[in-house]
Design a protein around this motif. Sequence first.
Motif, short mmCIF file in Angstrom:
data_model
loop_
_atom_site.label_atom_id
_atom_site.label_comp_id
_atom_site.label_asym_id
_atom_site.label_seq_id
_atom_site.Cartn_x
_atom_site.Cartn_y
_atom_site.Cartn_z
N ALA A 42 0.94 -1.24 -0.08
CA ALA A 42 -0.01 -0.03 0.08
C ALA A 42 0.85 1.26 -0.12
O ALA A 42 0.62 2.18 -0.84
CB ALA A 42 -0.94 0.05 1.31
N ARG A 51 2.66 1.74 -3.55
CA ARG A 51 1.56 2.10 -4.60
C ARG A 51 1.29 3.45 -4.25
O ARG A 51 0.84 4.24 -5.26
CB ARG A 51 0.39 1.07 -4.52
N THR A 52 1.34 3.78 -3.25
CA THR A 52 0.48 5.18 -2.74
C THR A 52 1.78 6.30 -3.26
O THR A 52 1.37 7.23 -4.20
CB THR A 52 0.59 5.76 -1.11
N PRO A 68 2.24 5.16 -7.88
CA PRO A 68 1.02 4.60 -8.55
C PRO A 68 1.28 4.03 -9.92
O PRO A 68 0.53 3.20 -10.40
CB PRO A 68 -0.01 5.61 -8.63
N GLU A 90 -3.39 -6.44 -4.23
CA GLU A 90 -4.06 -5.06 -4.72
C GLU A 90 -5.42 -5.00 -4.67
O GLU A 90 -5.86 -3.89 -4.44
CB GLU A 90 -3.17 -4.67 -5.91
N ASP A 117 -8.14 -2.55 -2.65
CA ASP A 117 -8.89 -1.60 -3.47
C ASP A 117 -7.60 -0.67 -4.09
O ASP A 117 -8.07 0.28 -4.25
CB ASP A 117 -9.96 -1.01 -2.68
N LEU A 118 -6.75 -1.21 -4.40
CA LEU A 118 -5.68 -0.29 -5.05
C LEU A 118 -5.79 -0.58 -6.49
O LEU A 118 -5.82 -1.52 -7.02
CB LEU A 118 -4.32 -0.63 -4.55
N THR A 119 -5.68 0.73 -7.25
CA THR A 119 -5.86 0.61 -8.76
C THR A 119 -4.58 1.35 -9.22
O THR A 119 -4.19 2.18 -8.63
CB THR A 119 -7.28 1.05 -9.08
N ARG A 120 -4.20 1.08 -10.54
CA ARG A 120 -3.28 2.05 -11.19
C ARG A 120 -3.77 3.21 -11.67
O ARG A 120 -4.30 3.29 -12.73
CB ARG A 120 -2.55 1.20 -12.15
#
Length: 109
Positions: free
Chosen positions: A4, A7-8, A11, A43, A47-50
């Motif tokens: 997380a 990715r933050t 991204p 991911e 709920d991580l998206t690019r």
Amino acid sequence: INLAIFRTIHPKAQLAEVKAFLFTRNQNNNDDPYSDSQIHRAETKLDLTRKSASTTAAKAYLPKNLQLRHMYFNCNYPLGIADIQTDDIIDSNEAGFFWSRQIGGLGRR
């Protein structure tokens, strides 16, 4: 948590970069690196998206932009605002103007 955080901050990072980061953060484990599907499932659960990343932070430290910032705060008008009183500076892009009422007799008809 490491996924997380990464990715933050990044991204737009490729999957290989994510795998390398996670592997270097978990060197105490003798496990193999995470597979593509494991990272994708994690991911999805988080709920991580690019999404498209802002390039403002990266471009802020270009020599040209550092020079412009220096000139803006340290030079006098017209190159900067050093000689202008704070009360005279209008920051209109942060202002929240809106119509609350209209005078009926003015304008086109």
